[in-house]
Structures are given as C-alpha cells and as structure tokens.
Scaffold this motif. Structure first.
Motif, PDB file in Angstrom:
ATOM      1  N   LEU A 370       0.858  -1.312   0.133  1.00  0.00           N
ATOM      2  CA  LEU A 370       0.024   0.122   0.000  1.00  0.00           C
ATOM      3  C   LEU A 370       0.852   1.291   0.087  1.00  0.00           C
ATOM      4  CD1 LEU A 370      -2.692  -0.942   2.472  1.00  0.00           C
ATOM      5  CD2 LEU A 370      -3.057  -0.542   0.189  1.00  0.00           C
ATOM      6  N   ALA A 371       1.908   1.310   0.838  1.00  0.00           N
ATOM      7  CA  ALA A 371       2.828   2.497   0.972  1.00  0.00           C
ATOM      8  C   ALA A 371       3.775   2.601  -0.569  1.00  0.00           C
ATOM      9  CB  ALA A 371       3.768   2.353   2.045  1.00  0.00           C
ATOM     10  N   PRO A 372       3.566   3.910  -0.836  1.00  0.00           N
ATOM     11  CA  PRO A 372       4.567   4.100  -1.879  1.00  0.00           C
ATOM     12  C   PRO A 372       6.021   4.161  -1.320  1.00  0.00           C
ATOM     13  CG  PRO A 372       3.861   6.078  -0.983  1.00  0.00           C
ATOM     14  CD  PRO A 372       3.049   5.128  -0.268  1.00  0.00           C
ATOM     15  N   THR A 373       6.961   4.004  -2.389  1.00  0.00           N
ATOM     16  CA  THR A 373       8.465   3.844  -2.211  1.00  0.00           C
ATOM     17  C   THR A 373       9.008   4.842  -1.557  1.00  0.00           C
ATOM     18  OG1 THR A 373       8.499   2.377  -4.127  1.00  0.00           O
ATOM     19  CG2 THR A 373      10.489   3.410  -3.273  1.00  0.00           C
ATOM     20  N   THR A 374       8.577   6.120  -1.743  1.00  0.00           N
ATOM     21  CA  THR A 374       8.999   7.400  -1.123  1.00  0.00           C
ATOM     22  C   THR A 374       8.733   7.422   0.536  1.00  0.00           C
ATOM     23  OG1 THR A 374       7.103   8.613  -1.800  1.00  0.00           O
ATOM     24  CG2 THR A 374       9.207   8.880  -2.997  1.00  0.00           C
ATOM     25  N   HIS A 375       7.984   6.544   0.927  1.00  0.00           N
ATOM     26  CA  HIS A 375       7.330   6.748   2.195  1.00  0.00           C
ATOM     27  C   HIS A 375       7.152   5.494   2.809  1.00  0.00           C
ATOM     28  CE1 HIS A 375       5.997  10.566   0.571  1.00  0.00           C
ATOM     29  NE2 HIS A 375       5.734  10.984   1.913  1.00  0.00           N
ATOM     30  N   ARG A 376       7.698   4.153   2.419  1.00  0.00           N
ATOM     31  CA  ARG A 376       7.378   3.003   2.769  1.00  0.00           C
ATOM     32  C   ARG A 376       8.259   2.785   3.923  1.00  0.00           C
ATOM     33  NH1 ARG A 376       8.263   0.288  -1.842  1.00  0.00           N
ATOM     34  NH2 ARG A 376       6.299   0.500  -2.451  1.00  0.00           N
ATOM     35  N   GLY A 377       9.273   3.147   4.111  1.00  0.00           N
ATOM     36  CA  GLY A 377      10.028   3.139   5.614  1.00  0.00           C
ATOM     37  C   GLY A 377       9.390   3.589   6.516  1.00  0.00           C
ATOM     38  N   LEU A 378       9.038   4.946   6.316  1.00  0.00           N
ATOM     39  CA  LEU A 378       8.196   5.757   7.288  1.00  0.00           C
ATOM     40  C   LEU A 378       6.910   5.055   7.725  1.00  0.00           C
ATOM     41  CD1 LEU A 378       7.752   8.606   8.879  1.00  0.00           C
ATOM     42  CD2 LEU A 378       6.701   9.405   6.715  1.00  0.00           C
ATOM     43  N   VAL A 379       6.156   4.643   6.768  1.00  0.00           N
ATOM     44  CA  VAL A 379       4.761   4.078   7.319  1.00  0.00           C
ATOM     45  C   VAL A 379       4.982   2.751   7.860  1.00  0.00           C
ATOM     46  CG1 VAL A 379       2.739   2.890   6.119  1.00  0.00           C
ATOM     47  CG2 VAL A 379       3.638   5.237   5.332  1.00  0.00           C
ATOM     48  N   MET A 380       6.090   2.245   7.385  1.00  0.00           N
ATOM     49  CA  MET A 380       6.258   0.626   7.876  1.00  0.00           C
ATOM     50  C   MET A 380       6.908   0.773   9.275  1.00  0.00           C
ATOM     51  SD  MET A 380       6.463  -2.513   7.627  1.00  0.00           S
ATOM     52  CE  MET A 380       7.301  -4.070   7.665  1.00  0.00           C
ATOM     53  N   SER A 381       7.660   1.580   9.538  1.00  0.00           N
ATOM     54  CA  SER A 381       8.402   1.935  10.813  1.00  0.00           C
ATOM     55  C   SER A 381       7.371   2.461  11.858  1.00  0.00           C
ATOM     56  CB  SER A 381       9.692   3.144  10.668  1.00  0.00           C
ATOM     57  OG  SER A 381      10.662   2.489  10.191  1.00  0.00           O
ATOM     58  N   SER A 382       6.675   3.323  11.442  1.00  0.00           N
ATOM     59  CA  SER A 382       5.516   3.864  12.193  1.00  0.00           C
ATOM     60  C   SER A 382       4.618   2.936  12.593  1.00  0.00           C
ATOM     61  CB  SER A 382       4.667   5.294  11.867  1.00  0.00           C
ATOM     62  OG  SER A 382       4.163   4.738  10.554  1.00  0.00           O
ATOM     63  N   SER A 383       4.054   2.206  11.807  1.00  0.00           N
ATOM     64  CA  SER A 383       3.105   1.003  11.977  1.00  0.00           C
ATOM     65  C   SER A 383       3.824  -0.082  13.257  1.00  0.00           C
ATOM     66  CB  SER A 383       2.805   0.278  10.828  1.00  0.00           C
ATOM     67  OG  SER A 383       2.220   0.933  10.068  1.00  0.00           O
ATOM     68  N   SER A 384       4.904  -0.359  13.148  1.00  0.00           N
ATOM     69  CA  SER A 384       5.725  -1.318  13.780  1.00  0.00           C
ATOM     70  C   SER A 384       5.763  -0.671  15.129  1.00  0.00           C
ATOM     71  CB  SER A 384       6.900  -1.683  13.167  1.00  0.00           C
ATOM     72  OG  SER A 384       7.499  -2.745  13.953  1.00  0.00           O
ATOM     73  N   ILE A 385       5.980   0.730  15.276  1.00  0.00           N
ATOM     74  CA  ILE A 385       6.118   1.458  16.596  1.00  0.00           C
ATOM     75  C   ILE A 385       4.957   1.348  17.298  1.00  0.00           C
ATOM     76  CG2 ILE A 385       6.135   3.585  17.785  1.00  0.00           C
ATOM     77  CD1 ILE A 385       8.406   4.425  15.613  1.00  0.00           C
ATOM     78  N   LEU A 386       3.865   1.552  16.655  1.00  0.00           N
ATOM     79  CA  LEU A 386       2.350   1.167  17.215  1.00  0.00           C
ATOM     80  C   LEU A 386       2.349  -0.349  17.878  1.00  0.00           C
ATOM     81  CD1 LEU A 386       0.256   3.641  14.987  1.00  0.00           C
ATOM     82  CD2 LEU A 386       1.072   4.022  17.516  1.00  0.00           C
ATOM     83  N   ALA A 387       2.690  -1.159  16.947  1.00  0.00           N
ATOM     84  CA  ALA A 387       2.529  -2.387  17.343  1.00  0.00           C
ATOM     85  C   ALA A 387       3.390  -2.756  18.729  1.00  0.00           C
ATOM     86  CB  ALA A 387       2.772  -3.496  16.118  1.00  0.00           C
ATOM     87  N   ARG A 388       4.386  -2.200  18.629  1.00  0.00           N
ATOM     88  CA  ARG A 388       5.210  -2.559  19.788  1.00  0.00           C
ATOM     89  C   ARG A 388       4.693  -1.971  21.045  1.00  0.00           C
ATOM     90  NH1 ARG A 388       6.677  -6.778  17.135  1.00  0.00           N
ATOM     91  NH2 ARG A 388       7.176  -5.713  14.928  1.00  0.00           N
ATOM     92  N   THR A 389       4.247  -0.852  20.873  1.00  0.00           N
ATOM     93  CA  THR A 389       3.309  -0.230  22.147  1.00  0.00           C
ATOM     94  C   THR A 389       2.344  -0.822  22.307  1.00  0.00           C
ATOM     95  OG1 THR A 389       3.924   1.971  21.099  1.00  0.00           O
ATOM     96  CG2 THR A 389       2.343   1.990  22.638  1.00  0.00           C
TER      97      THR A 389
END
Length: 466
Positions: A370-389
């Motif tokens: 779903l995330a574009p290449t320009t934002h894939r790292g940002l979206v993936m990392s922020s999603s994972s942060i919420l999961a760890r929370t």
C-alpha cells in the motif's frame, strides 16, 4: 547455607520467599545451588522482580527508538545500509553482553539489542520485498514468517543444552550475525534508487541480479524511465527531510487515510495477541514446551496465510481473518467447561490467536504494497512502533480486566470487528504494481473506483522501456 552438625556439614535450603522476607544477602547468607544461571541470580535481583522485568521492557523501548530512526534512515540512507548497521549494533551488543557483570550495564546492552534488531528486521523486510514480483510476494512474506517461527525450536535447543545465559548470548550473537551477512553482500533496492533519480546505479543493480539469476536480458538495450523521463536526462534528486515526508503524507489525503487504517490494524492485532486469556504458549509446564507450542501456533498461522491470501486477496483476506477472530471471541463467551483444562473459551481463543497472527503477518505484506516507495520506510516503521506499543499495553490491559472473561472477550471482539470494517476502506493490491510516489496512491484508488486514468510515475513506455 551450611550448618555444622556433629562435625559434619549439613546443607540447609531456603525458598525464595524466605530469602526475600528475611533480607538475606547473596554469598554472605546463602549460595545458589542451581545448574543454570540467570539474570536474577547473577545480578542479585531475585527479590527485585520489577528490575528483571525492566530488562525485558527496555529491549522493546530500544526497538521503538530504532524504528523511529529507521523511519528517517530507510529512505535517506537506504534500506540495506540501515539494516546492516542495525544488525551490526545488535550482534555486537549481544556478544559483549556475555561479559557483563553489572545490572547497570546490562540495561543499555538490552536497549542496544532491541534498537539494532528492530532496525535490521524491518529494513531487511522492506529491502527484500521491493525485489520480489507481485505474484511471489505472498510466498516471500510467508517464508519470512516461517523462518521467524523457526527461531522458536532453535531457541529451545540452545537454551536446553546451554546452561549459562552468557553462552546463550554468545550463541545468539553468532546466529544473528550470520543471518545479517546478506545485507553486506548484496546491493540496495533498485526501486529505491530510481525513486531518487539514481538511474545509473539502479541499472547496475539490475545487471548484477540478472547475472546472478542467469537471466538472458540485455539491460543495455532497455531504457529506464522515471516520471516520464528517460534515464539519460534524469538527474538525481535532492534528499527530502523526514519533516518533508511527513508534510507530504499529511497533504495527500489518500495516503494519510490508508496509513491511519494500517496503524490501527498493526496496533489492534498486536494488542489482541497479548490480550488473550489463553495462548498456544500456555500448554506445558516448562518454558521449552511453552515456546515450542507457541511456535506451533504461529506456524499454523503462517502456512494458512498462503491459501487465504490467494483465495481472498490482500484486503478480503485481512477481513476474513479479523471476522473469524471476532466470531471466535463471541463464541468464547459461551460458558462450556469440559474439564479442568479444556473449555470452549480456550478452544475459541486458540482459533482466534491463529487468525490474529495471520492478520498480523498479512499486515507486513499489505502495508508494504500500500505504501509508496518514497514513504514505505516511514509508514512501515510507524506501524511497527504502534504494534510494539500495543505489545507493552496488552498484558497490562489484560490485568485491568482481571478475571472478567466476558468483558475481556467482548473488547477483543469489538477490536477485531472494527479492524475488519476499516480494512474495507483500503484498496486491493493483488496483481498491482507497488506505488512509487504519494500521488500514485490516489491514482490507485481512483482506478479501483472505475475512473481510468493514466498513471504518472516510474514505469514502462513501449516494449523497450521499463
């Protein structure tokens, strides 16, 4: 301790509660008679359980800080390089941890372990998936999850035969260090390089992989196109800051909407996983059996991910898993106890956790598509942060409800049901290319609504372009 009786030394054994209640001092008042060493015994924290729990918690705190850094570095510095540095930090922290004799030093060691491992795993996953064609991504995603699950029996074997936590650290550093070697050998993602306008470097990477796979493609006869411009006129772009990417995410409503829904899916799936009354890891009376049981449950989830995704697709597959979990929670509210161990609640929870694990594994694939290449790292990392929370909150939230299973199961069903409903907002990504820019996300939604428009992004123009 020892007491002298008639000239003979007689050992006297104390329970942990006695040691703690009497304020006995290690080495002075007693010595451990254990075949295995632990943090609690080596750091004299047997009566300070909260400090031992802290060693578990700070690992995830380090992981959150690592993911925050990763959200910046994955796009700016590259997926592979960032992941390789994270892997090196985690490996060295684990290795030097075996020499630690102080609790105060072990705390930053654990933070560095989490910091490095979460960067390495997230960056590695994004890096690999950007190479994989659409028809193979579900298998690549499943394989990565199966390999993750394979860590359970490896961990059990290491801990069963190695009795010192210091040598367990040594074994772990060797195993994870080997696993990060590919990050050093292979190049970065050509998709990321093209999004930065580095077409020459991207073509070199494609040539390398064409040679490795023995593919008979003459890349010199193929012209790469970025944003409608051929490779000979494309110039490298200036690197946008993390604030620029965040502003762009907020400015594009389609990208923001899909990202917020993904945040909820990651958060709720991880919260539900740690919120359940019973899990696959609660069958045995030893940690070894529990870990193997937990691995078995996740393995079932990983294997069933392929047929579910192939039959339903990404979006409907996610909805299916969350609906099954929701129904399982509702059925678990029926009071039916068969014996002291088994009940309908336990069976339904075991089923639910399989489909929650399925949804969580699917979220990795779905988010990256779903995330574009320009934002894939940002979206993936922020999603994972919420999961760890959510992983932090899960056990505490479960304790708040105490023994009120009906209320807990009702909350679980609501969380899963909301997730299924929100997933319907997202587009299907099966048989579609990954978006390259934020604008491509809106174009994809328009296309799926029936508004056929020509995409404007990296792509093919003619049979001799790609």
């Amino acid at each position: 301790s020892t007491q002298s009786t008639g000239g003979k030394i007689k050992p006297e054994f104390y329970s942990v509660s006695t040691i703690c209640s009497k304020g006995m001092e290690q080495q002075k008042d007693f010595k451990w008679n254990l075949s295995r060493t632990t943090f609690a015994t080596d750091f004299d924290k047997i009566c300070h359980k909260s400090e031992i729990s802290l060693l578990k918690s700070v690992y995830f705190i380090g992981g959150i800080f690592g993911l925050i850094l990763g959200s910046i570095a994955f796009e700016s510095f590259g997926r592979r390089k960032t992941a390789a540095i994270g892997g090196l930090i985690a490996t060295l922290a684990t290795f030097f941890g075996m020499f630690t004799t102080s609790y105060g030093i072990m705390v930053p060691i654990r933070i560095l372990q989490g910091f490095g491992h979460f960067i390495a795993f997230s960056g590695n996953y994004i890096w690999v998936l950007e190479f994989v064609p659409e028809k193979h991504r579900v298998y690549c995603n499943t394989w990565s999850m199966v390999i993750w699950t394979a860590g359970y029996p490896v961990l059990v074997c290491v801990c069963y035969f190695v009795h010192s936590w210091r040598y367990i650290f040594l074994a772990a550093s060797i195993i994870v260090g080997i696993s990060y070697i590919p990050l050093i050998i292979f190049p970065d993602s050509p998709r990321l390089l093209m999004s930065k306008g580095k077409v020459v470097e991207a073509k070199k990477v494609l040539k390398l992989y064409a040679g490795l796979s023995n593919t008979k493609i003459n890349l010199d006869a193929i012209t790469l196109v970025v944003d409608g411009k051929t490779e000979n006129v494309v110039e490298p772009r200036s690197e946008p800051s993390i604030l620029s990417r965040i502003r762009e995410l907020l400015a594009h409503k389609a990208l923001l909407l899909e990202t917020v829904v993904q945040w909820y899916l990651w958060f709720s799936a991880c919260l539900l996983y740690y919120f359940l009354n019973f899990g696959w890891g609660s069958f045995g009376d030893t940690p070894y059996v529990n870990y193997l049981s937990a691995g078995l449950g996740e393995l079932i989830a990983d294997i069933t991910l392929v047929p579910i995704t192939n039959v339903f697709g990404r979006r409907k597959g996610m909805v299916f898993c969350l609906v099954v979990a929701c129904v399982s929670f509702l059925l678990a509210m029926i009071p039916w106890q068969w014996n002291a161990v088994w009940s309908l609640e336990r069976v339904m929870n075991l089923i639910a956790i399989i489909f929650i694990s399925n949804a969580f594994a699917s979220a990795y694939l779905y988010t990256n598509e779903l995330a574009p290449t320009t934002h894939r790292g940002l979206v993936m990392s922020s999603s994972s942060i919420l999961a760890r929370t959510a992983a932090f909150m899960g056990p505490f939230a479960s304790d708040i409800f105490g023994t009120n299973s009906l209320l807990k199961l009702g909350v679980n069903a609501i969380l899963a049901g909301i997730g299924a409903a929100l997933t319907l907002i997202l587009p299907e990504t099966r048989k579609l290319p990954m978006p390259e820019r934020a604008e491509d996300v809106a174009l994809r939604r328009q296309k799926q609504r029936g508004q056929r428009k020509k995409p404007q992004g990296s792509g093919a123009t003619g049979s001799r372009h790609c």
